[in-house]
Design a protein around this motif. Sequence first.
Motif, short mmCIF file in Angstrom:
data_model
loop_
_atom_site.label_atom_id
_atom_site.label_comp_id
_atom_site.label_asym_id
_atom_site.label_seq_id
_atom_site.Cartn_x
_atom_site.Cartn_y
_atom_site.Cartn_z
N PRO A 43 0.76 -1.40 -0.12
CA PRO A 43 -0.08 0.03 0.07
C PRO A 43 0.95 1.34 -0.02
N SER A 44 2.03 1.20 0.69
CA SER A 44 2.78 2.45 0.83
C SER A 44 3.48 2.81 -0.55
N VAL A 45 3.82 1.73 -1.35
CA VAL A 45 4.28 1.79 -2.70
C VAL A 45 2.94 2.40 -3.72
N VAL A 46 2.09 1.81 -3.42
CA VAL A 46 0.92 2.27 -4.20
C VAL A 46 0.77 3.96 -4.07
N GLN A 47 0.77 4.17 -2.60
CA GLN A 47 0.45 5.72 -2.31
C GLN A 47 1.75 6.46 -3.14
N SER A 48 2.82 6.19 -2.92
CA SER A 48 3.73 7.10 -3.52
C SER A 48 3.72 7.11 -4.94
N SER A 49 3.31 5.91 -5.60
CA SER A 49 3.10 6.08 -7.00
C SER A 49 1.96 7.21 -7.34
N GLU A 50 1.02 6.80 -6.49
CA GLU A 50 -0.10 8.21 -7.02
C GLU A 50 0.42 9.31 -7.11
N LEU A 51 1.09 9.58 -5.81
CA LEU A 51 1.48 11.08 -5.68
C LEU A 51 2.25 11.47 -6.80
N ALA A 52 3.38 10.56 -7.30
CA ALA A 52 4.15 10.97 -8.13
C ALA A 52 3.57 11.12 -9.58
N VAL A 53 2.50 10.32 -9.92
CA VAL A 53 1.59 10.53 -11.12
C VAL A 53 0.82 11.80 -11.09
N ASP A 54 0.13 11.90 -9.73
CA ASP A 54 -0.51 13.15 -9.95
C ASP A 54 0.19 14.36 -9.92
N GLU A 55 1.33 14.34 -9.39
CA GLU A 55 2.36 15.66 -9.68
C GLU A 55 2.68 15.88 -10.72
N ILE A 56 3.24 14.70 -11.54
CA ILE A 56 3.53 14.58 -13.05
C ILE A 56 2.30 15.24 -13.92
N ASN A 57 1.14 14.67 -13.68
CA ASN A 57 -0.05 15.16 -14.50
C ASN A 57 -0.24 16.49 -14.31
N ALA A 58 -0.23 17.22 -13.03
CA ALA A 58 -0.49 18.29 -12.68
C ALA A 58 0.40 19.28 -13.33
N ALA A 59 1.50 18.78 -13.76
CA ALA A 59 2.56 19.66 -14.34
C ALA A 59 2.63 19.41 -15.75
N GLY A 60 1.60 18.82 -16.32
CA GLY A 60 1.51 18.97 -17.87
C GLY A 60 1.93 17.36 -18.39
N GLY A 61 2.01 16.37 -17.48
CA GLY A 61 2.40 15.14 -17.99
C GLY A 61 3.54 14.92 -18.53
N ILE A 62 3.97 13.83 -19.14
CA ILE A 62 5.23 13.47 -19.91
C ILE A 62 5.10 13.72 -21.40
N LEU A 63 5.76 14.62 -22.11
CA LEU A 63 5.72 15.19 -23.16
C LEU A 63 4.33 15.34 -23.64
N GLY A 64 3.73 16.15 -22.69
CA GLY A 64 2.37 16.36 -23.05
C GLY A 64 1.34 15.35 -22.92
N LYS A 65 1.89 13.96 -22.70
CA LYS A 65 0.65 13.09 -22.66
C LYS A 65 0.49 13.08 -21.14
N LYS A 66 -0.99 12.62 -20.84
CA LYS A 66 -1.18 12.31 -19.50
C LYS A 66 -0.47 10.80 -19.01
N VAL A 67 -0.39 10.92 -17.79
CA VAL A 67 0.20 9.65 -17.15
C VAL A 67 -0.77 8.77 -16.48
N GLU A 68 -0.89 7.39 -16.51
CA GLU A 68 -1.93 6.74 -16.17
C GLU A 68 -1.42 5.35 -15.25
N LEU A 69 -1.54 5.20 -14.16
CA LEU A 69 -1.07 4.15 -13.16
C LEU A 69 -2.03 2.94 -13.49
N VAL A 70 -1.24 1.79 -13.73
CA VAL A 70 -2.08 0.53 -13.87
C VAL A 70 -1.52 -0.30 -12.62
#
Lengths: 384, 277, 579
Positions: A43-70
Motif C-alpha cells: 500500500p505504501s508503494v501504491v501511495q507514493s506512485s499515486e503521488l508521483a503520477v498526480d504531480e506529473i499530471n498536474a505539471a503537464g504530464g510527460i511530453l504532453g501526454k497524461k500519465v496513467e497508473l495501472v
Amino acid sequence: MKLTSLALAAGIAALSASTVFAEDTIKIGVPVGLSGANSVVAPSVVQSSELAVDEINAAGGILGKKVELVVADDGSGAVGAQKAFDSLIFDKGVNVLISMETSAARNAALPIVTRGKVPYIYTSFYEGHSCNKWMYVNAWVPEQLSSALVDYLAQEKQAKTFFLIGSDYAFGRGVLDYTKKYIEKTGGKVVGEEYLPMDGSDWTAIISALRSANPDALISCTAGGAPNVSLGKQLKSAGVNIPYGNMAVDEGTAKDMGSAAAGMYVSGSYMTSIDNPENKKFLADMKAKFGDELKTPNDLSVPQYDGIYAYKAAVEKAGSTDPKAVIKALGEISVTGPRGTIKMDPVSRHAPLTMYLAQVQDDGSLKVLKTFENVSEGKQCSFK
Amino acid sequence: MALLLDFFTTAALLFIVSSGLMMIYGVMKIVNFAHGAIISVGGYAAFMVARLGIPGWYGWALAFAVGFAIGALVERLIVLPLYNRPLDAILATWGLGIVLIQIITMIFGRSTQLVESPMDGTFAIFGTAYSSYRLIMIPVALVLCAAVIGLLNGTRFGIKTKAVIMNEALAESIGINASRIRFIAFSLGAGLGTLAGYLITPLSSVDPYMGVAWLINAFMLVMVAGSSFVGLFVTCLVFGTLQVLVSIYVNPVIGGMAIAVLAAITLRIRPQGFSHV
Amino acid sequence: MYNRTLKKALPIPALICLALIVLGPYVCSMYLVNLLIKAFFFTVAAIAVDILWGYTGYLTFGQSAFFGIGAYCAGLVFTHLGFTDGNIALALALALVLPAALSFFVGWLSFYRGASEFFPCVISLVVPIVVMQLVLSGGEFTGSSSGLTGFDTFEFDMDGWFWLSGGFMLAVAMAAHFFLQSDGGKVLVAIRDNEQRCAYLGLNPERIKILLMTVLGAVTGLAGFGYASFSGVVAPELTGFQFGTELIMWVALSGRATLWGPVLGTLLINVATGYLSSSIPFVWQLILGLSFILVIILLPKGLIPLIFRQLGKASPMAPELQAAQISAPYSGAHALDMQKVAKSYGSLSVLSDITLTGDQGELIGIIGPNGAGKTTLMRCMSDGTARTSGLVSLCGHDIGKAAPQKCVGFGLGRKFQNANIFQTLTVAQCLRMARFIVEKPSFLQESSVLKLPQYVLDVLKVTGLDGKLSAVASDLSHGEQQALELTMVLALEPKVVLLDEPTAGLTLPERRGIGKIFSDLAHKYSLCCLLVEHDLDFVKEVATRIVVLHHGTIVMQGTPEEVVNSELVQTIYAGARQE
C-alpha cells in the motif's frame, strides 16, 4: 453458479476484446504484492506512485501526454507475478513497469519483460546481481548495506565477533552471505549463522545457539513483517542485549514493533528523518494527499517515487516512449528526490546510493547516526 | 538447564495451540482446518484488548468468548450439515479459514500489529536466566490441561461427551443430545483456539496468517494423540523435545519439519498413535 | 450424426475443449492465449486430483508436490547442465521418474491395511510442505525462494505452445475419459464406495491406489515439466501446499468425479482469476473462499454438472447377460478346515477351540443366539489377521496371516450381514467388479456383454435383478441390495461360500427361490456353503449339517433333525430369549 457465469462472461469478453493502445496516455504498470507476503508494504508503494503520477499530471504530464497508473496484484509470488506481468504488458499494454517485487516474482517476470520488450525499473532492495537488458535497479544491494552496518558496529561498538540470523530465502541468505564475506574481509569473525523457514515464528533454538556463541553483535536479515517482530520480541524476552543490526526492517514495522525494536541499528537508503528539502516536500505532500490513510514512506516506496520520475526524465530525454531509446536514456539521466540525487549506471544497471545508519528510538522513530555518501553498488551487471 | 526449559516451554506452547483442535477432533472426529485462522482471531483479540486498555484477565475471557461465539456460529452453519461427510468438513473448514483471514485483512489490514508483552525480560531459575513469558507458559499449559481433563472427567458434560465419543448411537438412545454435545465441543474448541492465539501473541507478531504456521504441527500432534488429552500432553512433550533437539543439533529449518515428518512416520508404524498411553 | 455412441466417446465438453484448442490462437488475445497455456498444464494436475479424490476418494493436498518436482526437473537440468538434446531427454525422463517414484513412496506410506481414514490425507499434507522446504533450503542449486529463471528452453512460438499444451491436456483428459468409462476403470469408484467389499472380491485396494498414484504422479510431473519449459521459471510455490489446496478447490467448485467438470472449471477459473484477481485481490479470495464453502455444503457435486447434466451420471447401458464357463470344483480334501481356532480381545475370549471342517457339496448351517460369535467365526475364516490362534485352511491353502483378498484368491466368497455393495455403481457394474479376478475387464471400453456363472443368472432371475441391470445400487430396495451382494459373491465362482443371513429382507417367494439355489450350489455345483441364519425353519430345510455355536464354542453339530430336536438347542434358544 454466480462464479461460473462471471468466469464465462470474463472469458467471452476476453475473446472479443483485442488490445487497444491508447495514443494519448502513457501507462505505467505497477505490479506489486497486494496480497501475500508483500502486502504489508505494497500500500505504501501504491501511495507514493499515486503521488508521483498526480504531480506529473498536474505539471503537464510527460511530453504532453497524461500519465496513467495501472496497478496489478502479483500475489507476492512467481505464479502471480507471471499473471500480473502478462496482464500488464499484453492485456493492458503498459509503456513501462516500475515496481518492487519479491525476488521470486521478479525472476519469474523477467522472461515476460524480455518477450514484451518493455522497460522495467526495479525499485526494491534485494540480494543483487539480477541483470536483464530491459531492467534498471534504483535501490540498494548488499554491497551497499552491509558495509554501512558492519563498519558502524565494528568501529563504533568495537564488535569483533558477529552472529547472523536470517529467514531461509534468497534475500536472507544472499544478504547474509555477502555480509559474512564482508565481515571476514574487514577482520571480524562470524561465530554463528542460523536460518529459520520464512513462516517460522519460534526462534527458541536459534536464540539458544546465540547465547552459547556469545558474540559481540548480532545481525539479522529476516523476511519483512512477522518474522522481524517475533524475533525482536523473543530476543528481548530472552534478555539479549548485545548491539543488534537489522537489515530487513522498514520504518513502519520498526514503529509498530515499539519497545521490541528500541535500540536496534538499521541501515538503508531512505529514512523519513533525512534532512533535505526534497524529502520535506515529499513528506508534506504525502501527508496532504493521504492524511490519516498515509502509510509511513519507506525504503521501498521512495525508490518507487524516484523510479517514476526517472522514467519521466528518460522519456523526455529520448523524446519518445520507444523502449530501446528509453533504456538508453535511463542510463544517462539523473533525478533528485527525497533520497538525494540518484544516477543509475548504464553498465552496472544499478545506482550508487547514499546510505544512512540509524538507531531505533524508544518511540519507534529512527535517529540517523551516520551518513555514508555515494556508496558504490559494486560489480553488478556489465552491459555495454 | 536452558535446554530442558526449551523442551518444556516448546511442549507447553504446542499443547496450548493444539488443545482446541483436539477438543473438536476428539469428540467429533472432524478436523477443523480453520483452527489456524481462529488462532489469528485470538491474536487480534489480544490486539484489541491491548488497544482498548482492558486489563489482562478480562482479555483471556474475552478472547475465549470471541472464539466460542465464532465456533457456535460455524458449527451451526457449516459443520452441522457435514457430520457424515468428514472429508468434506475438512474442506469446508479450510474454506472458512480463507474467509476468516480475508475478513481480518479487510478490517485490520495486512500489516503486522504489535502487542506489548505483559512481562518482559528474564527470570532466573536454577541459575539460568530464561524468558519469563515462556516460563509462564508451562504452568498455563498445565492448568489448561488439568481444566480440560477435569471438564471431561469430572462433569456431567464430560461424561456425556465421553459417551458420545464411544458410541454415539447408544448415547442418543439413553437420552444424551449428541448434537448439543458436539455443538458445545466445537464452540469450546474454537474458544481454546482463540485463547491460544491470545496467549502466543506476546511471543510473536499479530498478523492475519499468524496461526496458519502452527496449523500443520497442531494437526499432526492431534492425529498422533488420538482422542485423549493425556495422550496429547505426552505427544507434545515428546515431539516438542524432538523438535528442539533437531533444531539445535541438525538445523532449525529441518527442525521446522521435524514434527510433521516424525508424526507421519509414527502413525505409519503405530497407527493408533499415542492414544493408549 | 452426433448419436449416442459418439456422444459417449466424445462428450460435448470434450468438443468445446477441442474447438478451443484448435481455434484458440485465431480468436483469443495474446494475453488470453498465455493464460490458457498455463491453465492447460494446471488442468492436467486438476484431472489427477479429480481422479484421486473425486473418483477414488483419496483427498490429497499433495499433488502440487509432483507438479513442482516435474517443473524443477526441467529448471534444474536446463540451468545447471544446459539445454541440449541429451539433457532434454534427461530432464523429461527425470520429470516422469522422480514424481512417479515419490508418488509410489507416498502411496506406500499412506495406504496399508488398517490405516485410518484421515491418515492418507495427513500424509498428503506433509509431502508438499517437506518438498517445498527442501527446495527453499537448496541454496543456489534450487534458487531457494527465488526459484530458477533464465534457463534456455524450447523456442516454440505462442501458437505452437498453445496447441502443444492444449493437445497434451486433451490427450490426458481423453485417456482419463476412456479409462474412467471402461469396465475396469470402475474399480476406482468401487474403492471409493467400499474398500472392504473390494478386498472381499479379491482386489487389493491398497495396491491399486498406489499404482494409480504412481501413474498420476508421472503425468502430473510431465505437466510440471511443460509448465516450467513454457514459462521459463520454476518457483517453490509450484511445489507447495497452497497450490495443492487450490487444485482441490478448482475440482470441488467445478464438480468432483465428473472429469470434464474440473477440466472446464479449471480453465474458466484460471481465466477469470487472470482478469479479476489482479484488480481485486482480497475480494477475489473472499469470493473464492465463500463459494467454496457454499459449494461443499450445498452443491457437493459442483457447478459444471448444473450445465452439463449428463456428467458424472452412471452408465444407462444394460449389458446382455451370458452364461460363463464355470471352473472345475475343488477336488482335494476338506474345502474348509479350521483347527483349534480362537479369538480373544485381551482377556475377553470371543471364540475358543473351534475345530470345524467343511466339504464340497455340503451346506452347513451355523446357528446360535446373538453374541455367540457367528460373525467373528466368519471373519476368522476370511481374514488371516482376525484370529488369535489356530489354523485355517481354504481349499488346501493355509491362510496364515493372509489379507481377505488373498483368501478370496484361495476360493473364498463372503456375504456380509448388511448389504455390502458399491452404492454408486449400477447392478451390472457391481457384478463386473465381482468378476474382476475371474475375467479381467477391459480398461478402454464398456463391454456390451456380461458373462456370469449359471447359478448367478438364476439368482438374478429369481430376485428380478436381471431386469434392473442399469439401476444404481443405492436406488435398489433393501432386499434387492442383499440379493445383489449375494450375486456378487457368487460371481467370484468361490469354492467356499460364507453367507451371513443372506435372506434377510427378502420376501417369502424369494426366500424359497434362494433356498433352492443354495441347494443347487452345494449339490449341483459342489460348493461348500456356510450359512449363518436366525430362521431355524429355513436352515432346517436347506442345510445338510447344522453347527450350533454358543458362548464362542461349538456345542453341537449334526443333521438338521438331530440338532433342531435336541434339548440343548431348545434351551439355548429359549434361554437366549429370556436373557
